[in-house]
Design a protein around this motif. Structure first.
Motif, mmCIF file in Angstrom:
data_model
loop_
_atom_site.group_PDB
_atom_site.id
_atom_site.type_symbol
_atom_site.label_atom_id
_atom_site.label_comp_id
_atom_site.label_asym_id
_atom_site.label_seq_id
_atom_site.Cartn_x
_atom_site.Cartn_y
_atom_site.Cartn_z
ATOM 1 N N ASN A 324 0.826 -1.214 0.000
ATOM 2 C CA ASN A 324 0.000 0.000 0.000
ATOM 3 C C ASN A 324 0.857 1.259 0.000
ATOM 4 O O ASN A 324 0.555 2.229 -0.691
ATOM 5 N N ASN A 328 1.080 4.142 -2.826
ATOM 6 C CA ASN A 328 0.889 5.562 -2.500
ATOM 7 C C ASN A 328 2.054 6.395 -3.013
ATOM 8 O O ASN A 328 1.863 7.478 -3.577
ATOM 9 N N LYS A 392 -7.704 10.803 -4.564
ATOM 10 C CA LYS A 392 -7.591 10.197 -5.893
ATOM 11 C C LYS A 392 -8.946 10.175 -6.591
ATOM 12 O O LYS A 392 -9.986 10.163 -5.926
ATOM 13 N N GLY A 401 -6.323 2.584 2.456
ATOM 14 C CA GLY A 401 -4.948 2.093 2.596
ATOM 15 C C GLY A 401 -4.300 2.494 3.909
ATOM 16 O O GLY A 401 -3.929 1.630 4.724
#
Ligand SMILES: Nc1ncnc2c1ncn2[C@@H]1O[C@H](COP(=O)(O)OP(=O)(O)OP(=O)(O)O)[C@@H](O)[C@H]1O
Ligand SMILES: [Mg+2]
Length: 441
Positions: A324, A328, A392, A401
């Protein structure tokens, strides 16, 4: 009469005269002393009332007190003196004097005098009535003291006490009002806080429905679209071509299942399957996956610390946490950049302030993922760990996440912290407690 007798008588007469002169002198001296003493006290006046003749003899002080000319002493009846007494006290005073005369006893009385100009003075008089023996009149005599100043002081004290109570009452009232106001403000604040909590809850629910519903919709569209195409192809008899649509439908359904799994794991905080593991070994084994995930124009460096301690944790959860973080970092560097994954032994103190929750001081293994990408503004940083918070576009991020990593760190007895600056990059540190193997017996 013989000459001797005559001379004896003469001598006796001279002696008697001498004695009488001496006694008169003594009496005069006594009176003078008394007058001097009374003058010295400056507030005491004396009286002597011959009751039978109703003649009132006073000294000048007593006369002045009662508004009578001192020369009239012994010429006026008692009523002349009673004229100077305050009308409200006159009846009482007359009664007390009468009573004293009847009883032939002691007398003590406080009363007020009222001057012609209206000024009031307080007097304390003390005296005694003497019964006139055979041949002598009944007399009433005593002394009077001006106690006005003492009375004034007493009154002032009394007033002070009265106003004191009033002042205390006023102050108590003011305090009660201030207290009531405080209570109202506290209630008001509680209401405002409650409203804020409610608004925050609604915002979180809104993010959930907004984000997740869109994701689900996309996945359902994938499934429904594929099924629709399959139906049409079957109707047209092109059964052999249906395979790719089933694959697409299955993949969409699997993504939907994965999403629900993440949601469930977040909401239930599933228990960890803990095992002791070597952090460096785990990171090394993931290096290939990291490389394929990061994208072509990002440089990946893995820096493994020396003799890194073991940790006791769920390897699957740790892997997905690291992945994750890699994703990112990748998303923060669309134009490429540098991605560093580090492991190291660290010692955390309880004064460390980069985390939200209090830290238990001790030995930890640090997993650090850093990038030199977009970084976060303070506003985004403040919300980064919130479930469903994402910047996002719809369908690209669930915003779960970091919140899952946070939950995982908490459950493992560790911490996660972010250092980030808009435009410079981000550094995420996951600390997991050192695992100390129990010595075998
Ligand atoms: N390395 C990073 N650089 C810059 N911003 C980041 C970084 N990591 C996270 N963020 C910010 O924090 C937000 C939340 O991150 P998080 O991982 O929780 O969700 P997400 O990445 O948006 O969605 P998901 O992880 O579910 O795909 C991101 O949308 C992004 O704005
Ligand atoms: Mg993410």
């Amino acid at each position: 009469m013989t000459a001797a007798k005559t001379s004896r008588r003469r001598r006796t007469a001279i002696k008697l005269r001498q004695r009488s002169l001496a006694s008169r002198k003594a009496q005069h001296d006594t009176e003078e002393r008394l007058q001097l003493a009374l003058t010295a006290t400056n507030g005491v006046g004396t009286w002597d009332w011959n009751i039978d003749q109703d003649l009132f003899v006073t000294d000048s002080r007593f006369a002045q007190m009662h508004g009578i000319e001192p020369q009239l002493s012994g010429q006026l009846p008692i009523t002349a003196y009673l004229q100077g007494v305050h009308p409200d006290d006159r009846a009482l005073l007359t009664r007390t004097i009468k009573d004293c005369v009847t009883r032939n006893g002691e007398y003590a009385q406080e009363y007020r005098l009222q001057n012609l100009d209206g000024k009031v003075r307080w007097i304390f008089a003390r005296g005694r009535c003497f019964s006139g023996g055979p041949g002598s009149a009944q007399r009433f005599m005593g002394a009077a003291l001006d106690i006005t100043e003492r009375k004034k002081t007493e009154q002032a004290l009394l007033n002070l006490n009265e106003t004191l109570e009033e002042r205390v009452a006023q102050r108590t009232q003011a305090l009660a009002e201030a207290n009531a106001q405080l209570q109202r403000e506290m209630q008001e604040r509680e209401r405002a806080e409650e409203a804020l909590r409610h608004a925050q809850k609604m915002e979180a629910v809104g993010q959930l429905t907004g984000g997740i519903a869109h994701d689900f919709n996309n996945m359902l569209t994938g499934i429904l679209g594929s099924l629709d195409l399959m139906k049409r192809y079957i109707a047209a008899g092109r059964i052999t071509e249906v395979g790719r649509f089933t694959d697409a439908a299955v993949s969409s359904a699997q993504r939907a299942a994965a999403l629900t799994h993440r949601l469930l794991s977040f909401s239930r905080r599933q228990s960890l399957d803990r095992r002791p593991l070597d952090p460096n070994q785990l990171v090394s084994s993931l290096q290939a996956l990291f490389s394929s995930t990061k994208g072509a124009n990002i440089d990946l460096h893995v820096e493994l610390g020396e003799d890194v301690w073991a940790v006791n944790t769920d390897s699957g959860q740790l892997e997905s946490a690291l992945l994750n973080l890699i994703i990112n970092a990748r998303d923060a560097m669309p134009d490429g950049g540098e991605l560093v994954v580090r492991t190291a032994n660290t010692y955390l103190t309880d004064s460390q302030s980069s985390t939200l929750e209090p830290i238990k001081a001790g030995e930890y293994v640090m997993f650090e993922v850093s990038d030199n990408g977009a970084g976060m503004t303070p506003q985004i940083l403040a919300k980064a760990f919130d479930p469903f918070f994402t910047t996002k576009p719809v369908g690209q991020g669930t915003g779960l996440g970091l919140s899952m990593i946070y939950g995982f760190a908490q459950q493992s007895g560790g911490h996660v912290s972010i250092i980030s600056e808009s435009g410079s990059g981000t550094r995420v540190r996951l600390h997991l407690p050192r695992y100390l193997e129990k010595t075998q017996a």
